[in-house]
Design a protein around this motif. Structure first.
Motif, short mmCIF file in Angstrom:
data_model
loop_
_atom_site.label_atom_id
_atom_site.label_comp_id
_atom_site.label_asym_id
_atom_site.label_seq_id
_atom_site.Cartn_x
_atom_site.Cartn_y
_atom_site.Cartn_z
N ALA A 168 0.84 -1.20 0.00
CA ALA A 168 0.00 0.00 0.00
C ALA A 168 0.88 1.25 0.00
O ALA A 168 2.04 1.21 0.44
CB ALA A 168 -0.92 0.00 1.21
N GLN A 182 -4.27 0.53 -2.08
CA GLN A 182 -4.06 -0.62 -1.21
C GLN A 182 -3.37 -1.74 -1.98
O GLN A 182 -3.48 -1.81 -3.20
CB GLN A 182 -5.41 -1.11 -0.65
CG GLN A 182 -6.15 -0.09 0.18
CD GLN A 182 -5.35 0.38 1.39
OE1 GLN A 182 -4.74 -0.43 2.09
NE2 GLN A 182 -5.38 1.68 1.63
N ALA A 183 -2.69 -2.58 -1.27
CA ALA A 183 -2.00 -3.70 -1.90
C ALA A 183 -3.00 -4.61 -2.60
O ALA A 183 -4.03 -4.96 -2.02
CB ALA A 183 -1.21 -4.49 -0.85
N THR A 237 -4.93 -3.87 -5.08
CA THR A 237 -6.02 -3.17 -5.76
C THR A 237 -5.58 -2.80 -7.18
O THR A 237 -4.56 -2.13 -7.35
CB THR A 237 -6.40 -1.89 -5.00
OG1 THR A 237 -6.80 -2.22 -3.68
CG2 THR A 237 -7.55 -1.17 -5.71
#
Length: 248
Positions: free
Chosen positions: A9, A176-177, A179
């Motif tokens: 993120a 975010q990670a 996404t």
């Protein structure tokens, strides 16, 4: 097509591609703010440097000093043995007192103890301390590799040559990670994917010629060839996936 996302993120610092843009494999599409990751990476590098210095010190300075100490202790022991033997002969001939002989024996025992202590210290440095310093260096190097990998996660690169068909982020966004940030399609041959009813399965075969047209341009027809037929029917819809190559 592929949906691309970062593994960590962060805030979008820069964007390197826009919708409709052609991209090349390895080209940077997006970079997240990596100031914290850079600090962690610098710290890991410093830890490796410190561990390397410790290893060199154990291998050179400490081990060298320990060996020199063993050599000096051995010299003192040899001298104490010669003195004890000489005084022993003098005592046997009546030329030395018992007290002098006992003092020589005490000095000999002390020299033996000093040699054993020096040898134990050398063994500790060349064994336990050397292994410990090497292990600390390996651990620091592993932490550095992990920091480098995490630092690289802040950059999103193109996995292949292609075209960006969607970009879902703007500079300054916090993502975010995992996404999706970009959707890209691979550059290469055109392929059609259709899902005819399973009742037509017996009529289909790989290598079969076909004529295709799009709903947007129904009057434009072009040749295609069946290249793949799925080995199973979709039980929910009663269809089968078929792929066709479009040479032109």
């Amino acid at each position: 097509r592929a949906s691309l996302a970062t593994l960590v993120a962060g805030r979008v610092a820069t964007l390197g591609a826009d919708e409709g843009q052609k991209i090349r494999a390895g080209e940077e599409l997006m970079q997240l703010d990596d100031s914290e990751a850079q600090a962690t990476l610098d710290q890991a590098k410093a830890a490796v440097d410190a561990a390397s210095v410790q290893v060199r010190q154990v291998r050179t300075v400490s081990l060298k000093d320990a060996r020199e100490q063993v050599a000096r202790a051995q010299t003192r022991l040899d001298e104490a043995q010669r003195t004890h033997e000489r005084i022993g002969r003098l005592f046997a001939g009546g030329a030395a007192t018992r007290e002098t002989l006992e003092d020589a024996g005490t000095a000999l025992s002390l020299a033996e103890s000093e040699l054993r202590a020096a040898q134990n210290q050398e063994a500790d440095i060349s064994g336990t301390r050397r292994a410990s310093s090497n292990a600390a260096k390996h651990q620091a190097e592993a932490a550095l590799a992990a920091s480098r990998a995490r630092f690289a996660y802040h950059r999103l690169t193109a996995p292949f040559d292609g075209v960006v068909i969607a970009r879902m982020v703007e500079q300054g966004d916090v993502v975010q990670a995992g996404t999706p940030a970009f959707v890209v399609v691979r550059e290469g041959a055109t392929e059609l994917v259709i899902e005819p009813d399973e009742r037509n399965l017996a009529l289909l075969a790989v290598g079969q010629s076909a004529t295709a047209s799009s709903e947007a341009f129904p009057d434009d027809r072009f040749a295609a060839t069946v290249t793949y037929s799925a080995p199973a029917v979709d039980p929910r819809r009663g269809t089968i996936e078929v792929r066709l190559a479009v040479p032109a």
